[in-house]
Design an enzyme around this catalytic site. Structure first.
Site: not given
Length: 328
Positions: A12, A57, A89
């Site tokens: 992010t 991910s 995160t």
């Protein structure tokens, strides 16, 4: 001034909103993030290593081993005092613990990221990056293993959990508490980390599955994992380690096929134990051969079981790896 290697992997912290895509996408490399972090040169001599912009991910075990090699190479330089890994995160509580398992060096390794994209109001990336560099360069953090540093807190990798999907102060250690805090230009150490799990591994088993027990749940999912060729299974049981007896029956079949089964709690803190001896109770799981995981959460237990299986540990070796380490 300490020298800190910062390994950029994406997340992010590197994203911005893309109208065509309809959401945030990775756009910033390491150099761009360093430019957006004022005051960093007053904290440390930073050496950037850019490994692309991979959503957390999307990480695989081979990718995590590659990053571990990058960390080892950096730590081998006597001029380097610490290492920071910047990532998303989403899986940081798993990846940080993975590196904590396989890295046995003494130099600080700090994992950080951001909760808000680079174009969002209150972008937290620069502050988190600056804090992480400060922690990595602090000699008091030697021998602390891998830690997570976001929102001003310093969390041990084996306990750090993301407690909220969007909060800037999302990470906490619900079992033993934070190691410290970063406030302004100071690192405050609250406690020393004395226990770690370590395993010599160069690969991880790819097919270790996590099954979460719920009310009225039978063993169909665990049976499916067995049929799919599982290398191991972690069961996140209710409360202190209890499940429907049908789920235990499936686990017994798995263990009969030499597939290790680990017993965790689905609670964010605490441990699965042997207090209950009714069918499907924690005591019946352990008597049947399930491996307790101490205070590891189920997702971390899966990482440990996968790495342990990749290292070809036998049952006793897996049991020792998963259990809470003895106090030093």
């Amino acid at each position: 001034m300490p020298r800190v290697v910062v390994v950029f992997t994406g997340g992010t912290i590197s994203t911005a909103f893309d109208p065509a895509a309809g959401g945030n996408v990775p756009v910033l490399d390491g150099a761009a993030l360093l430019e957006r972090t004022p005051g960093l040169t007053a904290v440390a001599d930073v050496v950037a290593v850019d490994r692309g912009r991979t959503p957390a991910s999307h990480f695989t075990f081979p990718m995590l081993f590659d990053i571990a090699d990058t960390i080892r190479d950096a730590a081998a330089d006597p001029a380097v005092d610490g290492i920071v890994v910047v990532q998303g995160t989403y899986t940081i509580e798993e990846t940080a613990f993975f590196w904590d398992l396989v890295l046995d060096g003494t130099k600080p390794v700090v994992v950080t990221g951001a909760m808000r994209s680079s174009d969002a109001a209150g972008f937290d990336g620069p502050a988190n990056l600056r804090d992480a560099v400060r922690v990595a360069g602090d000699p008091r953090m030697r021998d602390a293993g891998v830690v997570v540093c976001l929102g001003g807190s310093i969390e041990p990798a084996d306990d750090a959990l993301k407690m909220h999907s969007t909060s800037l102060t999302t990470f906490a250690s619900p079992n033993a508490g934070s190691l410290g805090r970063v406030d302004a230009d100071d690192v405050a150490i609250l406690r020393r980390r004395t226990r770690r799990r370590l395993v010599a591994a160069t690969r991880a088993a790819e097919h270790v599955h996590l099954v979460t027990a719920t009310v009225a749940m039978d063993g169909a999912l665990l049976d499916a994992a067995i049929s799919a060729g599982a290398d191991g299974v972690v069961v996140a049981a209710t409360g202190a380690g209890n499940t429907d007896p049908r789920l235990l029956a499936s686990a017994v079949r798995a263990m009969g096929a030499d597939i290790p089964v680990a017993l965790a709690s689905r609670c964010p803190s605490g441990a699965a134990g042997t207090a209950y001896a009714f069918p499907g109770g924690g005591a019946t799981w352990v008597r049947a051969g399930a491996l307790p995981v101490g205070h590891l959460c189920a997702t971390k237990a899966r990482v440990a079981l996968a790495v342990g299986r990749g290292a070809w540990l036998d049952r006793d070796g897996l049991a020792a790896l998963l259990a809470d380490p003895a106090e030093a």
